[in-house]
Every structure is written in structure tokens, then in C-alpha cells.
Design a protein around this motif. Structure first.
Motif, PDB file in Angstrom:
ATOM      1  N   ILE A 144       0.841  -1.195   0.000  1.00 47.97           N
ATOM      2  CA  ILE A 144       0.000   0.000   0.000  1.00 47.97           C
ATOM      3  C   ILE A 144       0.877   1.245   0.000  1.00 47.97           C
ATOM      4  CG2 ILE A 144      -1.673   1.337   1.356  1.00 47.97           C
ATOM      5  CD1 ILE A 144      -2.982  -1.016   0.114  1.00 47.97           C
ATOM      6  N   ALA A 145       2.012   1.175   0.744  1.00 48.21           N
ATOM      7  CA  ALA A 145       2.895   2.337   0.831  1.00 48.21           C
ATOM      8  C   ALA A 145       3.420   2.697  -0.557  1.00 48.21           C
ATOM      9  CB  ALA A 145       4.053   2.048   1.777  1.00 48.21           C
ATOM     10  N   LEU A 146       3.861   1.661  -1.304  1.00 51.80           N
ATOM     11  CA  LEU A 146       4.381   1.916  -2.645  1.00 51.80           C
ATOM     12  C   LEU A 146       3.281   2.436  -3.564  1.00 51.80           C
ATOM     13  CD1 LEU A 146       6.878  -0.964  -3.464  1.00 51.80           C
ATOM     14  CD2 LEU A 146       7.329   1.446  -3.002  1.00 51.80           C
ATOM     15  N   LEU A 147       2.095   1.846  -3.401  1.00 48.48           N
ATOM     16  CA  LEU A 147       0.967   2.278  -4.217  1.00 48.48           C
ATOM     17  C   LEU A 147       0.705   3.762  -3.996  1.00 48.48           C
ATOM     18  CD1 LEU A 147      -1.306   1.383  -6.102  1.00 48.48           C
ATOM     19  CD2 LEU A 147      -2.693   0.878  -4.102  1.00 48.48           C
ATOM     20  N   GLY A 148       0.684   4.142  -2.706  1.00 52.71           N
ATOM     21  CA  GLY A 148       0.459   5.551  -2.378  1.00 52.71           C
ATOM     22  C   GLY A 148       1.567   6.423  -2.951  1.00 52.71           C
ATOM     23  N   ALA A 149       2.814   5.972  -2.766  1.00 52.93           N
ATOM     24  CA  ALA A 149       3.946   6.769  -3.235  1.00 52.93           C
ATOM     25  C   ALA A 149       3.889   6.953  -4.742  1.00 52.93           C
ATOM     26  CB  ALA A 149       5.249   6.093  -2.836  1.00 52.93           C
ATOM     27  N   LEU A 201      10.186   2.467  -9.313  1.00 51.15           N
ATOM     28  CA  LEU A 201       9.893   1.551  -8.201  1.00 51.15           C
ATOM     29  C   LEU A 201      10.019   0.095  -8.620  1.00 51.15           C
ATOM     30  CD1 LEU A 201       6.889   3.469  -6.613  1.00 51.15           C
ATOM     31  CD2 LEU A 201       9.248   3.326  -5.781  1.00 51.15           C
ATOM     32  N   ILE A 202       9.692  -0.195  -9.874  1.00 49.79           N
ATOM     33  CA  ILE A 202       9.800  -1.589 -10.303  1.00 49.79           C
ATOM     34  C   ILE A 202      11.255  -1.946 -10.583  1.00 49.79           C
ATOM     35  CG2 ILE A 202       9.160  -3.225 -12.130  1.00 49.79           C
ATOM     36  CD1 ILE A 202       6.457  -1.827 -12.210  1.00 49.79           C
ATOM     37  N   THR A 258       9.424  15.219  -8.592  1.00 56.43           N
ATOM     38  CA  THR A 258       8.900  14.456  -7.457  1.00 56.43           C
ATOM     39  C   THR A 258       9.392  13.013  -7.519  1.00 56.43           C
ATOM     40  OG1 THR A 258       6.923  15.824  -7.598  1.00 56.43           O
ATOM     41  CG2 THR A 258       6.781  13.866  -6.214  1.00 56.43           C
ATOM     42  N   THR A 259       9.366  12.416  -8.713  1.00 59.48           N
ATOM     43  CA  THR A 259       9.807  11.034  -8.844  1.00 59.48           C
ATOM     44  C   THR A 259      11.299  10.902  -8.529  1.00 59.48           C
ATOM     45  OG1 THR A 259       8.208  10.805 -10.622  1.00 59.48           O
ATOM     46  CG2 THR A 259       9.824   9.043 -10.401  1.00 59.48           C
ATOM     47  N   ARG A 260      12.086  11.845  -9.091  1.00 57.28           N
ATOM     48  CA  ARG A 260      13.538  11.724  -8.983  1.00 57.28           C
ATOM     49  C   ARG A 260      14.063  12.034  -7.585  1.00 57.28           C
ATOM     50  NH1 ARG A 260      17.975  12.237 -12.890  1.00 57.28           N
ATOM     51  NH2 ARG A 260      18.593  11.243 -10.974  1.00 57.28           N
ATOM     52  N   TRP A 261      13.464  13.015  -6.922  1.00 60.13           N
ATOM     53  CA  TRP A 261      14.042  13.445  -5.641  1.00 60.13           C
ATOM     54  C   TRP A 261      13.145  13.214  -4.429  1.00 60.13           C
ATOM     55  CZ3 TRP A 261      15.351  16.321 -10.095  1.00 60.13           C
ATOM     56  CH2 TRP A 261      16.715  16.252 -10.427  1.00 60.13           C
ATOM     57  N   VAL A 262      11.840  13.458  -4.593  1.00 60.64           N
ATOM     58  CA  VAL A 262      10.977  13.336  -3.412  1.00 60.64           C
ATOM     59  C   VAL A 262      10.747  11.878  -3.041  1.00 60.64           C
ATOM     60  CG1 VAL A 262       8.730  13.903  -2.418  1.00 60.64           C
ATOM     61  CG2 VAL A 262       9.873  15.527  -3.943  1.00 60.64           C
ATOM     62  N   LEU A 263      10.477  11.026  -4.050  1.00 68.20           N
ATOM     63  CA  LEU A 263      10.229   9.611  -3.721  1.00 68.20           C
ATOM     64  C   LEU A 263      11.425   8.972  -3.010  1.00 68.20           C
ATOM     65  CD1 LEU A 263       8.122   8.023  -6.610  1.00 68.20           C
ATOM     66  CD2 LEU A 263       7.406   9.032  -4.449  1.00 68.20           C
ATOM     67  N   ALA A 303      13.639  10.420  -1.230  1.00 68.21           N
ATOM     68  CA  ALA A 303      13.738  11.011   0.098  1.00 68.21           C
ATOM     69  C   ALA A 303      12.694  10.425   1.038  1.00 68.21           C
ATOM     70  CB  ALA A 303      13.569  12.524   0.006  1.00 68.21           C
ATOM     71  N   LEU A 304      11.500  10.180   0.499  1.00 67.86           N
ATOM     72  CA  LEU A 304      10.415   9.647   1.328  1.00 67.86           C
ATOM     73  C   LEU A 304      10.635   8.183   1.669  1.00 67.86           C
ATOM     74  CD1 LEU A 304       7.103  11.079  -0.185  1.00 67.86           C
ATOM     75  CD2 LEU A 304       7.914  11.330   2.166  1.00 67.86           C
ATOM     76  N   LEU A 305      11.064   7.409   0.664  1.00 65.21           N
ATOM     77  CA  LEU A 305      11.095   5.962   0.854  1.00 65.21           C
ATOM     78  C   LEU A 305      12.495   5.426   1.166  1.00 65.21           C
ATOM     79  CD1 LEU A 305       8.768   4.919  -2.093  1.00 65.21           C
ATOM     80  CD2 LEU A 305       8.227   4.796   0.336  1.00 65.21           C
ATOM     81  N   ARG A 306      13.498   6.104   0.631  1.00 68.53           N
ATOM     82  CA  ARG A 306      14.899   5.688   0.742  1.00 68.53           C
ATOM     83  C   ARG A 306      15.147   4.330   0.097  1.00 68.53           C
ATOM     84  NH1 ARG A 306      19.464   5.790   3.386  1.00 68.53           N
ATOM     85  NH2 ARG A 306      19.073   4.173   4.907  1.00 68.53           N
ATOM     86  N   THR A 307      14.539   3.296   0.655  1.00 72.38           N
ATOM     87  CA  THR A 307      14.711   1.997   0.003  1.00 72.38           C
ATOM     88  C   THR A 307      13.354   1.499  -0.430  1.00 72.38           C
ATOM     89  OG1 THR A 307      14.353   0.814   2.063  1.00 72.38           O
ATOM     90  CG2 THR A 307      16.624   1.370   1.485  1.00 72.38           C
ATOM     91  N   ARG A 308      13.391   0.622  -1.411  1.00 69.34           N
ATOM     92  CA  ARG A 308      12.142   0.003  -1.778  1.00 69.34           C
ATOM     93  C   ARG A 308      11.807  -1.003  -0.693  1.00 69.34           C
ATOM     94  NH1 ARG A 308       9.722  -3.256  -6.930  1.00 69.34           N
ATOM     95  NH2 ARG A 308       8.138  -4.244  -5.637  1.00 69.34           N
TER      96      ARG A 308
END
Lengths: 774, 185
Positions: free
Chosen positions: A267-272, A318-319, A377-382, A384-389
Motif C-alpha cells: 500500500i505504501a508503494l501504491l500511495g507513493a 519503483l519496479i 517528485t519522482t527523482r528526488w521526493v520519492l 527522500a520519502l522511501l529511501r529503500t524500496r
């Protein structure tokens, strides 16, 4: 969370908040179609746009009531008219019963000596008065005697009769039970004119809803309410489009979420994965709101389409990341390709953003800002938010299947090339019939609705929406004199059956020249009084009964001429303003025509008298055509920018060609399929094809990417499958719509995306032998 | 006792007529032709304006007023088509009732009475009736402002199925009286 990550997230949130506040403060959405259309070049197109915006004809709502006995319909008609008048939304409401006693009638009566075509000097000579009085005496003995008598002391020469004869050509509907009915007596008729201009879709919708509600409130049993008119069409179409769009978008979103969840199992990845596209929308709309006075509703509606490819960016990232791998590492691998994917779309929209057509420019700005924001957002925010998959359950093992599919696609290479050549041939062969330039196809009206409009329009005698007669001049006065010249020959055209009726502004507002001529024809009081006395001696009328007549003539002699202000606040004032106007340094006086049967003859006669017949349909087609050509030019320019960017970034013209070729081939095949299905392309298809180019380039870029190992290649294939799957779901749902606009966009994008994927796979060079990209 | 009282009342007012009954009686007429003399009394005129001619009616909705003197004018109301024709002025105007609601409702007062159509009358007028079958009077007061602007009242009187007199009080102060001589059939 690292300090850098924290800073990025704070910056992102601040940007979002700033955009949100700015939207909340400044967002002003307009539905004015004309603001979206190009700045018109020709005078005729200016007239067209003016009429579309707020012409009297485009404010008319035609109303029919049927399905109940005549007396019931008549009562409903009366009650409906009363309620609509009371609502205040309408300049006037007419059902035949309200015809008498309008405020305009008092104005016309007051100014009868300036308005009556019978006012010439001879009319007020002793002989002229004698003749006019004899005619009045004759009419006093007729069935209309009671009317003649009512105004006899103030209008013994019957000038009001002359004025009304020109205004009421006797072509109105039948009257039964005291109100208008269709010839067959089955339909009660009303007509209402909205105060709000035609382009104000919200106000038009309110007006339509007011009519619906008023009818529901008085509905007598089984009768039916029929509505027609431009405002009704517009709001009905909007209702259908909005409800279908909502329904199908919900379906599309559900499918997209299902696919993404199947791919991530988190769900976290889906939201991200939804954050970039959401950020893109907010920033994009804010940029348009910042750069332009008003954001157009169409820009908002199709902006979602244009930014649609942004939903793919997180999928690629993400994939690509292995479970537990820092996103930064994955970015290091796919970063350059992702950059190009984002930049190609930005470059493609650059030319459009600089367009002088506000509609196109808004599209361009929205795309650039939205896609860039989604990319950032994809390149820098994601990361920063998730760090690792997050480590999530493995996605379904689709590797073998995808590998096979890719292999199969490569075998299609030559077939795909042959088909593309065939498609290009078909497009070249059909290029003359490729485009649909009919403005009305943009907002299609059903055949039954068109038929209802025709029958109501004919029954009520409402003016044609298609033809107008225009008299032009360097001043208002010159235009009005032209209008008078038209009013002089048009009755003859009516007798010949070329048209059923017409309405010219000079009937209510004669040129100053004519008014002055009429005023000069009025003798001074003492002279008139003595001539009248002489004339009366030979008639049955008693002398001394006509002081109100002498007063009225005197008032006109010393009073002002009629001007636009005379009718301020009345339905006539509204009508004059919409028929007589200035654009640039030229004045136009329009004549509305109804029941036009012989446009060619009318056009010939009009130009012989120095006026012109305007076919609004033809003008609107020219306008759409010009718009389309502009849009195509900007698209071509955008493609050139993309090509330049790719050559520079890939440092190889061959490689750039390999990326662009499958996309262009997909577009060609997409168009060819549409042509084979018997469709013609509209601006909607063009917008859809832009998105196809956007997503197609991404597919081609990722296919062309160099992969370190089989695992990475498999992940790329999976991400491409997910991206194509989401695009197909979202736009495939739209293709289910019965509304042409939505169906066209959905179908074109879904087909184009599928073709892009297959062709990108087919044309992709084998990874082993490819020179390394940047 | 009750029976006697009822009998008494019906004897006391044996032929008192109301609007419904009057209209039912008139509705039995298929067609009628009559000569008429119409006189307009007006302070604006040196002498009353007198016109003569023929008034005819045919069920369901044709009313024709043919003025033969002083000039030749015809007015035909059929359905909702109103035609005014002037032979002396060589002019003809056909219009729909909707274009002339005021005149139309005035003419309707005659046509609807002749047709025995109470509903049509009540659309434009407050309807009152008095008198007996042999000497009835119908009093019409305009309901619509369109007509009220011109007409105060219309009084139609007759005997049996014959219409004998129409008197119109105009808002202008003029009065027109039409004496009708229906040919017995």
C-alpha cells in the motif's frame, strides 16, 4: 531520514502548499469557449465569436409542452411563464399570452413619429392628414375599432400601426386556449431569453435547471417538457460528459490501482506512486493560473490527459528497484533514461506554450509545469520519502511471459515496418478527408435533439442560428443606414420565398439621418393645429379632440432622437446591443433571419446592396481549420525539439531515430486505424496523439536502455508492462463511453499506447550490440 | 310538504336561467346567419358611426362579420386564424390570434357565446347570466389585462337560441351597440 532528504521533503511540501494557496486565491476558471479559440482574424469570425458568446439568438431557450390535453398544456404554459419571469434569470419569457403590454411597447409608442416609415412631410399636409384620418375612420368601423379608438386622440394618423406592422410579421405560432401552440395543436410553445450570455455555461445550466424545476413544480400529470437552444445543448452535453467521465474515470482509476497493487504488493508503494502525478496536477494548474488571467475549463479537463504519462514515472523507478535496494541506486541506473523521458515531453510542449492561441498556450504551460513537477517528485521526493524500496512479496512471476512477448514482438519488425508504410500511404491518400473541421462535432448534438430544435424553431419562428446578414460601416450611423437599406429589400426576398422573416436593429433604432428626416417632417404646433382643423372639417371627427396628438408631435419635435440608451434595461435594448456593435474600428449591424431557404440568392442580393450574408457554420469551420493548422504546426515544432534533444542526449542520430521511429510509426498506424474505421480527426484526437507521443517515447527510451544483466532487463520489461497496462486501463475505460469526445480520446490513446509498446519492442535493437548511451 | 315547497319554488321562478343552461341551449345551434347594425357612440365623433352587414356562424369555430356599409370589410375568425379584409382599401391581412390577443378575445366573446362554449368564454371573462330562456342576458367582464385595457364589459342578450344584441363598454368611454336580426330557420 537524512538531512538532505528532510530538506527535499520540506521544499516539496512548501511548494505544494504555495501552489495550493495560490490556486485557492487566484484560480478563476472560465467556460467561455471563445477565450479558448484563437484571436480571430477576419471580421466575419469576430461576428461569429460575438454571436457564440452572447448573441441574442444563442441566448434563446425554446420550450415545448406536450402529452396532455390542450387546456392542461395551456394552464401549464401560463404558470411556467409566470414562474420563469419571476425567477429573474430571463430577459423575457413569451408564451403568446404575454405579448401585449411589454414595457417596450410604451417606448415604441412614445417614439412613434421617429419610428414610423410613413412619416414624410406630405403626411402632415392638410391633404395627408385628411387621408390618414379617413383611413382611421374606416378602421374604427372594423373589428379592430376598439384598438384604434384606444389611441385615437394621441395617434389619429395611426403611426403605431405602421411601427407594429414591421415588428409583427404575422409569422408567429398559432394560439389556442390563449397561448402559443404548434400547428397540429399538440404542443404548447414558449420562448425565453436568458439574461446571461450564451458562453456562461454555469448560468445557462442554472437557467435550464430553473425551467426544469418550474415545470416539475406545476407538472400536470402526464405532460412532457421539451427544451432546445444553444444553452440547453451546452448544458445537456456537459451533464452527460461529466457524468460519463466521472463514472469511467472511477472505473479507470480502480483498474490502474489494481494493476499497481499487483505489481508492488504494498500500500505504501501504491500511495507513493500516485504522488508525482498528483504533484504534477497541482503545480501545472497553479502555473497556468499564474500565467494566465483565467484557466479554461477545457485546459483543466484535458490537462489530466496531458499529464497522464506522469503516472508512469514512479513505475519505472519503483519496479526497477529491487526489494530492499535504496532507490538512489536504482536511480543511478535508470536516471539518464528517466530524465530523457521527462525532458522529451517538456520539449515537445515548449512550442505550444509559446503559442499566441491562449488555449494552446495553456495546454503547453500545463504540460511543461505538470510533467516537470512530476519528474522532480519522482527523482528526488520519492527517494527522500522511501529511501529503500520496502521488501514486499515478489510480484507475480511474469518474466518468462514478458520475455516471450518481447521476442515475439521482434519478429514483427518487418511486418510492422510494412504496415507503417501502408498506414502512411493511406494517410497520404486520404489527407484531404482526414480532418473534421465542423465545430459542432466538438460538441456533438444527437440527431433527435437537432430535429426537436428544428421543429421548435420553425414553430416559434425563432431566428436561424446559421445565417446572419451584416451591414458594415465606419460608424454606428453608417452601419444603421446599411441596416435600413437591407430592411428595404428584404421584404421582397420574403415575398419570393427566399426566407420566412427577418429582424433588423434599424426597426427599433433608425439611423440619425432617418430620424432627423422624420423629425423635420413634423410641422410646428400652430401649423399642424390649423391644418388638422381644416382636415377635420371634412371628416366625421369632432375638432378639439386631438390635443394629445399635437402634444406628442411637439414632444418629438423638441425632444431627443432615439439612441441605444432609450431602450436600456428592456428586452429590446438587449436585442439592439447584440445586433449592433463595434469591433476594432468597424461597426456592424446584423439582421437575424429565419426560415432561410435560398442562401445563395440572399448572398447575391445582399452583396448587390452592400451588405453580406454570413454563414456562421462556414465561418466556424474555417476557424477550427485555422486552429488545427496552428496546433499541427506547434506539434511539428515540438517533435523537432524532441528530435534535437534526443540527438544531443544520445549523441547519435541513428539512436535518436531508433527511439523516435517506433513512436511516429505508432501514431501513423493509430491514425490509419481511425481512418479505416471511417472517423475523421478532431482537435480531441490531436490532444490524444500528443499523449501517445509522450508515453511512446518513454517506452522506446526504456527499451533502448542498456541493461547490466538479465534481471534488470526483466524488471524493465515488467515496468513497461505495468505502464502500458495502466495507460490501457485508464483510457480503455474512457473508450467505453458513448459520448464522442470521451470515446475518441480514450480510443486513440489506448490504441496508440498499445501500438507504441509493440513497435518499440519490435524496433528496439538487441541489447548486446548497442553502443552505450549517456 | 317538501314536494309542495319544491313545486312552489319552481313555479315562482319557472324560467330563471344560469350560464351553464344558457350555453347548453346555444350549443344546439349548427349555424346561424343574421343581419346586424352596429353603432359606435363616441364623444370624438360628430355623429355615431353606423355600420351594417351580415354576421354568420358555423359550428364549430367559424365566425364571419361582413360589413357591407359604409365600406366593404370582412373579418373571419376560423380556428385561430383571423383574417381581416378590406375590399374598399383593397387590403387583406391574415394573422394568427396570437399576434392580436386583444381583438381576438373580444371576437371570441361573440363566437364562444354563439357556440355555447362556456370554457372558452371563461378563459377571457368573468361570466354572469340572468333573465329567462326567452329573454336572457350574458354579462362578460374581462379577466386578462390585455383585454381589460380596452374593454370594460360586454353584454350579450337574446331570446331562446337567438342572439339579439351586443353592447360593448370600452375603456375609452365609447360604447358600441350591435343589434342583430337573426333569420329564423
Amino acid at each position: 531520514m537524512t538531512r538532505g532528504a528532510r530538506i527535499i521533503i520540506v521544499l516539496w511540501l512548501v511548494t505544494l502548499a504555495a501552489c495550493g494557496v495560490s490556486l485557492y486565491r487566484n484560480l478563476s476558471v472560465t467556460t467561455d469557449l471563445t477565450a479558448f479559440l484563437p484571436p480571430s482574424v477576419t471580421p466575419n469570425q469576430r461576428i461569429l465569436l460575438g454571436q457564440l458568446r452572447d448573441g441574442a439568438a444563442s441566448r434563446l431557450v425554446l420550450i415545448g409542452l406536450e402529452g396532455a390535453p390542450g387546456d392542461v398544456l395551456a394552464r401549464t404554459s401560463t404558470e411556467l411563464a409566470r414562474r420563469l419571469t419571476a425567477s429573474g434569470l430571463f430577459a423575457y419569457v413569451d408564451n403568446g399570452a404575454t405579448a401585449a403590454g411589454r414595457p417596450e411597447e410604451a417606448l415604441l409608442f412614445e417614439h412613434r413619429y421617429l419610428l414610423s416609415p410613413a412619416v414624410v412631410p406630405e403626411r402632415f399636409s392638410t391633404e395627408g392628414l385628411k387621408a390618414a384620418l379617413a383611413e382611421t375612420y374606416r378602421l374604427l368601423g372594423s373589428s379592430a375599432g376598439v384598438l384604434v379608438r384606444a389611441t385615437l386622440p394621441s395617434d389619429p394618423t395611426g403611426e403605431m400601426r405602421q411601427v407594429l406592422a414591421r415588428l409583427a410579421p404575422g409569422t408567429g405560432p398559432d394560439t389556442k386556449h390563449g397561448v402559443w401552440f404548434s400547428r397540429d395543436g399538440r404542443r404548447a410553445l414558449l420562448v425565453a431569453q436568458t439574461r446571461a450570455p450564451a458562453f456562461d455555461a454555469d448560468a445557462q445550466r442554472r437557467a435550464v435547471k430553473t425551467i426544469d424545476d418550474a415545470y416539475d413544480a406545476v407538472r400536470p400529470g402526464a405532460s412532457r417538457l421539451l427544451l432546445s437552444g444553444p444553452g440547453v445543448f451546452a448544458s445537456r452535453i456537459r451533464d452527460t460528459v461529466e457524468s460519463e467521465a466521472t463514472r469511467l474515470t472511477a472505473l479507470g482509476v480502480a483498474l490502474v490501482l489494481a494493476i499497481l497493487y499487483a505489481a508492488y504488493r504494498s500500500i505504501a508503494l501504491l500511495g507513493a506512486s500516485l504522488l508525482p502525478v498528483a504533484t504534477g496536477l497541482v503545480v501545472g494548474v497553479a502555473a497556468v493560473a499564474f500565467g494566465f488571467d483565467k484557466v479554461h475549463g477545457i485546459t483543466l479537463g484535458f490537462g489530466v490527459t496531458l499529464i497522464g504519462e506522469a503516472i508512469d514515472y514512479p513505475s519505472y523507478l519503483l519496479i526497477q528497484a529491487r526489494p530492499g535496494e535504496p532507490l538512489a541506486d536504482a536511480l543511478a541506473r535508470i536516471g539518464p533514461t528517466l530524465n530523457l523521458a521527462i525532458l522529451t515531453t517538456v520539449f515537445g510542449a515548449l512550442a505550444m506554450a509559446l503559442s499566441s492561441f491562449e488555449g494552446l498556450a495553456q495546454f503547453g504551460v500545463l504540460t511543461i509545469a505538470g510533467v516537470a513537477a512530476a519528474g522532480v517528485t519522482t527523482r528526488w521526493v520519492l527517494p527522500a520519502l522511501l529511501r529503500t524500496r520496502p521488501a514486499s512479496p515478489r510480484p507475480p512471476d511474469t518474466q518468462v511471459l514478458l520475455n516471450r512477448a518481447e521476442g515475439a514482438a521482434r519478429h514483427l519488425k518487418w511486418a510492422a515496418a510494412a504496415l507503417t508504410v501502408a498506414a502512411l500511404g493511406l494517410i497520404a491518400w486520404k489527407h484531404g478527408q482526414l480532418w473534421d473541421d465542423d465545430l459542432s462535432s466538438l460538441t456533438p448534438v444527437s440527431e433527435s435533439a437537432k430535429q426537436l430544435d428544428r421543429s421548435l424553431r420553425e414553430a416559434i419562428g425563432a431566428p436561424s442560428l446559421r445565417y446572419l446578414l451584416v451591414a458594415r460601416g465606419t460608424s454606428r450611423e453608417a452601419a444603421l443606414q446599411g441596416s435600413e437599406s437591407a430592411a428595404a429589400w428584404l421584404p421582397d426576398a420574403v415575398r419570393k420565398g427566399w426566407l420566412v422573416g427577418f429582424d433588423v436593429p434599424s426597426n427599433y433604432l433608425p439611423s440619425e439621418k432617418t430620424q432627423e428626416f422624420r423629425r423635420a417632417a413634423l410641422p410646428e404646433r400652430a401649423v399642424l393645429a390649423s391644418r388638422l382643423d381644416t382636415a377635420l372639417a371634412d371628416t366625421q371627427f369632432r375638432a378639439g379632440s386631438f390635443t394629445p396628438f399635437l402634444d406628442a408631435v411637439d414632444r418629438t419635435r423638441s425632444g431627443p432622437l432615439i439612441d441605444v440608451r432609450t431602450y436600456e434595461g428592456t428586452a429590446l435594448g438587449l436585442k439592439i446591443n447584440s445586433l449592433l456593435f463595434r469591433s476594432e474600428d468597424e461597426w456592424s449591424a446584423l439582421a437575424t433571419l429565419n426560415g432561410v431557404n435560398a442562401p445563395a440568392e440572399l448572398a447575391r442580393e445582399a452583396s448587390a446592396h452592400g451588405q453580406a450574408l454570413i454563414d456562421l457554420k462556414e465561418e466556424s469551420n474555417k476557424l477550427v481549420n485555422a486552429y488545427k493548422n496552428q496546433a499541427l504546426a506547434y506539434v511539428a515544432l515540438g517533435l523537432a525539439c524532441i528530435a534535437g534533444l534526443l540527438v544531443a542526449a544520445l549523441r547519435s542520430a541513428t539512436l535518436a531515430l531508433k527511439v523516435i521511429a517506433p513512436v511516429l510509426a505508432a501514431v501513423a498506424l493509430d491514425v490509419a486505424v481511425l481512418v479505416l474505421l471511417g472517423k475523421r480527426l478532431s482537435l480531441f484526437n490531436l490532444v490524444a496523439l500528443l499523449l501517445v507521443v509522450g508515453v511512446g517515447l518513454n517506452y522506446a527510451l526504456f527499451f533502448a536502455r542498456r541493461h547490466a544483466d538479465e534481471g534488470e532487463r526483466a524488471r524493465t520489461l515488467l515496468s513497461l508492462a505495468v505502464c502500458a497496462g495502466t495507460t490501457l486501463s485508464a483510457f480503455g475505460s474512457l473508450a467505453l463511453s458513448r459520448t464522442p469526445v470521451l470515446h475518441e480520446i480514450g480510443f486513440t490513446v489506448a490504441l496508440g499506447a498499445a501500438l507504441s509498446l509493440v513497435l518499440a519492442a519490435a524496433f528496439a535493437a538487441r541489447p548486446e550490440r548497442r553502443p552505450p548511451p549517456v | 310538504m317538501l314536494l309542495a315547497a319544491t313545486a312552489m319554488r319552481s313555479v315562482a321562478a319557472p324560467q330563471e336561467i344560469d350560464a351553464q343552461e344558457l350555453m347548453r341551449m346555444l350549443a344546439g345551434v349548427e349555424s346561424a346567419t343574421a343581419s346586424f347594425v352596429e353603432t359606435r357612440y363616441s364623444p370624438l365623433l360628430k355623429s355615431p358611426l353606423v355600420t351594417r352587414g351580415v354576421l354568420s356562424y358555423r359550428r364549430p369555430d367559424l365566425l364571419e362579420k361582413h360589413v357591407e356599409f359604409p365600406s366593404d370589410e370582412r373579418m373571419v375568425l376560423e380556428g385561430d386564424r383571423l383574417t381581416m379584409e378590406s375590399a374598399s382599401a383593397n387590403r387583406r391581412l391574415t394573422t394568427r390570434v396570437g399576434a392580436a390577443p386583444d381583438i381576438a378575445s373580444l371576437i371570441e366573446s361573440v363566437r364562444a357565446t354563439r357556440a355555447g362554449d362556456l370554457a372558452a368564454l371563461e378563459r377571457y371573462f368573468k361570466v354572469g347570466a340572468d333573465g329567462t330562456r326567452d329573454n336572457w342576458r350574458l354579462l362578460l367582464t374581462p379577466l386578462t389585462p390585455a383585454l381589460g385595457k380596452y374593454v370594460r364589459s360586454v353584454e350579450i342578450s337574446g331570446s331562446g337560441v337567438r342572439m339579439q344584441r351586443i353592447e360593448v363598454q370600452e375603456a375609452s368611454g365609447d360604447r358600441t351597440v350591435t343589434e342583430i336580426e337573426e333569420q329564423p330557420r
